[in-house]
Design a protein around this motif. Structure first.
Motif, PDB file in Angstrom:
ATOM      1  N   VAL A  61      47.081  43.786  38.950  1.00  0.00           N
ATOM      2  CA  VAL A  61      46.053  44.007  39.977  1.00  0.00           C
ATOM      3  C   VAL A  61      46.707  44.583  41.220  1.00  0.00           C
ATOM      4  CG1 VAL A  61      44.635  42.097  39.106  1.00  0.00           C
ATOM      5  CG2 VAL A  61      46.295  41.670  40.939  1.00  0.00           C
ATOM      6  N   GLN A  62      45.884  44.935  42.191  1.00  0.00           N
ATOM      7  CA  GLN A  62      46.385  45.390  43.468  1.00  0.00           C
ATOM      8  C   GLN A  62      46.685  44.190  44.357  1.00  0.00           C
ATOM      9  OE1 GLN A  62      47.014  48.689  44.249  1.00  0.00           O
ATOM     10  NE2 GLN A  62      46.560  48.950  42.067  1.00  0.00           N
ATOM     11  N   GLY A  63      47.738  44.289  45.156  1.00  0.00           N
ATOM     12  CA  GLY A  63      48.157  43.180  45.995  1.00  0.00           C
ATOM     13  C   GLY A  63      47.055  42.557  46.843  1.00  0.00           C
ATOM     14  N   PRO A  64      46.244  43.371  47.532  1.00  0.00           N
ATOM     15  CA  PRO A  64      45.217  42.791  48.400  1.00  0.00           C
ATOM     16  C   PRO A  64      44.213  41.895  47.678  1.00  0.00           C
ATOM     17  CG  PRO A  64      45.587  45.084  48.970  1.00  0.00           C
ATOM     18  CD  PRO A  64      46.358  44.829  47.697  1.00  0.00           C
ATOM     19  N   SER A  65      44.047  42.095  46.376  1.00  0.00           N
ATOM     20  CA  SER A  65      43.074  41.278  45.642  1.00  0.00           C
ATOM     21  C   SER A  65      43.480  39.807  45.598  1.00  0.00           C
ATOM     22  CB  SER A  65      42.883  41.810  44.221  1.00  0.00           C
ATOM     23  OG  SER A  65      44.092  41.734  43.488  1.00  0.00           O
ATOM     24  N   THR A  70      53.946  38.662  46.895  1.00  0.00           N
ATOM     25  CA  THR A  70      52.582  39.055  46.526  1.00  0.00           C
ATOM     26  C   THR A  70      52.594  40.371  45.744  1.00  0.00           C
ATOM     27  OG1 THR A  70      52.339  40.065  48.729  1.00  0.00           O
ATOM     28  CG2 THR A  70      51.472  37.834  48.416  1.00  0.00           C
ATOM     29  N   ARG A  71      53.506  41.262  46.100  1.00  0.00           N
ATOM     30  CA  ARG A  71      53.586  42.534  45.377  1.00  0.00           C
ATOM     31  C   ARG A  71      54.014  42.312  43.928  1.00  0.00           C
ATOM     32  NH1 ARG A  71      56.938  47.455  47.901  1.00  0.00           N
ATOM     33  NH2 ARG A  71      55.181  47.306  49.329  1.00  0.00           N
ATOM     34  N   ARG A  72      55.048  41.503  43.738  1.00  0.00           N
ATOM     35  CA  ARG A  72      55.541  41.227  42.383  1.00  0.00           C
ATOM     36  C   ARG A  72      54.482  40.481  41.572  1.00  0.00           C
ATOM     37  NH1 ARG A  72      60.368  39.682  39.717  1.00  0.00           N
ATOM     38  NH2 ARG A  72      59.794  39.576  37.502  1.00  0.00           N
ATOM     39  N   LEU A  73      53.822  39.528  42.203  1.00  0.00           N
ATOM     40  CA  LEU A  73      52.806  38.748  41.509  1.00  0.00           C
ATOM     41  C   LEU A  73      51.626  39.626  41.106  1.00  0.00           C
ATOM     42  CD1 LEU A  73      51.925  35.989  40.525  1.00  0.00           C
ATOM     43  CD2 LEU A  73      51.053  35.501  42.829  1.00  0.00           C
ATOM     44  N   ALA A  74      51.227  40.527  42.000  1.00  0.00           N
ATOM     45  CA  ALA A  74      50.131  41.443  41.681  1.00  0.00           C
ATOM     46  C   ALA A  74      50.497  42.324  40.493  1.00  0.00           C
ATOM     47  CB  ALA A  74      49.794  42.299  42.899  1.00  0.00           C
ATOM     48  N   ARG A 134      44.541  31.780  37.250  1.00  0.00           N
ATOM     49  CA  ARG A 134      45.406  32.830  36.707  1.00  0.00           C
ATOM     50  C   ARG A 134      46.548  33.147  37.656  1.00  0.00           C
ATOM     51  NH1 ARG A 134      43.534  38.348  35.584  1.00  0.00           N
ATOM     52  NH2 ARG A 134      45.609  38.517  34.673  1.00  0.00           N
ATOM     53  N   ILE A 135      46.257  33.186  38.933  1.00  0.00           N
ATOM     54  CA  ILE A 135      47.289  33.483  39.929  1.00  0.00           C
ATOM     55  C   ILE A 135      48.355  32.388  39.930  1.00  0.00           C
ATOM     56  CG2 ILE A 135      47.748  33.750  42.397  1.00  0.00           C
ATOM     57  CD1 ILE A 135      44.894  34.952  42.641  1.00  0.00           C
ATOM     58  N   VAL A 136      47.915  31.135  39.938  1.00  0.00           N
ATOM     59  CA  VAL A 136      48.862  30.020  39.961  1.00  0.00           C
ATOM     60  C   VAL A 136      49.696  29.993  38.685  1.00  0.00           C
ATOM     61  CG1 VAL A 136      49.077  27.506  39.969  1.00  0.00           C
ATOM     62  CG2 VAL A 136      47.478  28.635  41.531  1.00  0.00           C
ATOM     63  N   MET A 169      35.163  57.414  26.772  1.00  0.00           N
ATOM     64  CA  MET A 169      35.328  56.029  26.360  1.00  0.00           C
ATOM     65  C   MET A 169      35.253  55.102  27.576  1.00  0.00           C
ATOM     66  SD  MET A 169      38.460  56.266  23.621  1.00  0.00           S
ATOM     67  CE  MET A 169      38.478  54.467  23.500  1.00  0.00           C
ATOM     68  N   ALA A 170      34.688  53.945  27.357  1.00  0.00           N
ATOM     69  CA  ALA A 170      34.617  52.962  28.429  1.00  0.00           C
ATOM     70  C   ALA A 170      36.013  52.409  28.706  1.00  0.00           C
ATOM     71  CB  ALA A 170      33.677  51.820  28.044  1.00  0.00           C
ATOM     72  N   ARG A 171      36.286  52.205  29.982  1.00  0.00           N
ATOM     73  CA  ARG A 171      37.582  51.646  30.348  1.00  0.00           C
ATOM     74  C   ARG A 171      37.639  50.174  29.935  1.00  0.00           C
ATOM     75  NH1 ARG A 171      38.664  52.844  36.528  1.00  0.00           N
ATOM     76  NH2 ARG A 171      40.654  51.890  35.931  1.00  0.00           N
ATOM     77  N   PRO A 172      38.795  49.715  29.435  1.00  0.00           N
ATOM     78  CA  PRO A 172      38.895  48.300  29.062  1.00  0.00           C
ATOM     79  C   PRO A 172      38.672  47.415  30.276  1.00  0.00           C
ATOM     80  CG  PRO A 172      41.058  49.323  29.132  1.00  0.00           C
ATOM     81  CD  PRO A 172      40.057  50.438  29.247  1.00  0.00           C
ATOM     82  N   ARG A 173      37.939  46.347  30.065  1.00  0.00           N
ATOM     83  CA  ARG A 173      37.637  45.443  31.158  1.00  0.00           C
ATOM     84  C   ARG A 173      38.872  44.633  31.521  1.00  0.00           C
ATOM     85  NH1 ARG A 173      32.422  41.913  30.220  1.00  0.00           N
ATOM     86  NH2 ARG A 173      33.018  41.366  32.366  1.00  0.00           N
ATOM     87  N   GLN A 174      39.130  44.544  32.815  1.00  0.00           N
ATOM     88  CA  GLN A 174      40.270  43.782  33.304  1.00  0.00           C
ATOM     89  C   GLN A 174      39.903  42.298  33.331  1.00  0.00           C
ATOM     90  OE1 GLN A 174      41.534  44.212  37.535  1.00  0.00           O
ATOM     91  NE2 GLN A 174      43.396  45.043  36.613  1.00  0.00           N
ATOM     92  N   ALA A 175      40.834  41.459  32.936  1.00  0.00           N
ATOM     93  CA  ALA A 175      40.574  40.022  32.952  1.00  0.00           C
ATOM     94  C   ALA A 175      40.243  39.576  34.369  1.00  0.00           C
ATOM     95  CB  ALA A 175      41.788  39.257  32.441  1.00  0.00           C
ATOM     96  N   LEU A 176      39.279  38.696  34.489  1.00  0.00           N
ATOM     97  CA  LEU A 176      38.843  38.206  35.785  1.00  0.00           C
ATOM     98  C   LEU A 176      39.990  37.516  36.503  1.00  0.00           C
ATOM     99  CD1 LEU A 176      36.394  37.737  37.679  1.00  0.00           C
ATOM    100  CD2 LEU A 176      36.088  35.531  36.532  1.00  0.00           C
TER     101      LEU A 176
END
Length: 208
Positions: A41-45, A32-36, A13-15, A1-8
């Motif tokens: 998502v991963q923090g570095p993104s 940043t860790r909590r927000l990620a 979105r971050i704000v 099965m295709a993996r569900p696409r993650q929202a851009l």
């Protein structure tokens, strides 16, 4: 099965997620860790959109200020415009009290905050106030609005009547908490009215 696409992942979105976190739990909860984690998502993104956590906080603060109604400066004379703006400004801050400490430090480099300062200062100068007086008025208004939004005066008093036996003039202090909305709103309205009435008198005397 295709993996569900993650929202851009976008700045918006971050704000939005950061603002929701700050509103719910305060500035100290924002990392940043909590927000990620909240965004899935991963923090570095996050750093593809914001260089630092401080930049995220600035963006949240500016998003709050962007909600303040500045239209009065285009359609009202300066006293009514100041009053209309102050009510909107305080209402917005009361809905986002955890951001007030950041906003109380001034506009910095935030676009919406600078646009608000430009609208207020420009309207006063255009009305005939000197540059110095317009600056003082803008500062006074910010002190009044942000100061009244930092916390409740009425809720700062303990409800224990025994505490005030040594302070006879504070005998009614225990009742302040149950009337805190009326007390705090009334104090703000009184301060705003006195400020604008005083400024109007100075203006009419030509002391600008």
């Amino acid at each position: 099965m295709a993996r569900p696409r993650q929202a851009l992942l976008t700045r918006e979105r971050i704000v939005e997620a950061a603002a929701a976190l700050v509103d719910a739990e305060g500035l100290d909860a924002l990392s940043t860790r909590r927000l990620a984690t909240e965004l899935g998502v991963q923090g570095p993104s996050l750093y593809n959109h914001f260089a630092t956590k401080s930049d995220i906080v600035d963006a949240v603060a500016d998003a709050v200020i962007s909600q303040v109604d500045l239209s009065g400066f285009q359609v009202c004379d300066w006293p009514d415009a100041l009053r209309r703006w102050a009510h909107s400004y305080r209402k917005v801050l009361s809905e986002h009290p955890n951001v007030v400490p950041v906003l109380a430090q001034g506009p910095g480099r935030r676009p919406a905050s600078l646009a608000m300062a430009e609208a207020v200062y420009g309207a006063l100068v255009d009305a005939g106030w000197s540059y110095a007086q317009a600056t003082h008025i803008g500062a006074l208004m910010r002190y009044l609005v942000t100061g009244s939004s930092l916390g409740s005066f009425a809720l700062g008093f303990d409800v224990d009547p025994d505490l005030y036996e040594r302070y006879p003039h504070l005998g009614h202090a225990p009742r302040l908490a149950e009337h805190h909305v009326a007390v705090d709103e009334g104090a703000f309205e009184l301060g705003l009215d006195l400020l604008i009435t005083g400024l109007t008198a100075r203006y009419e005397m030509g002391t600008r």
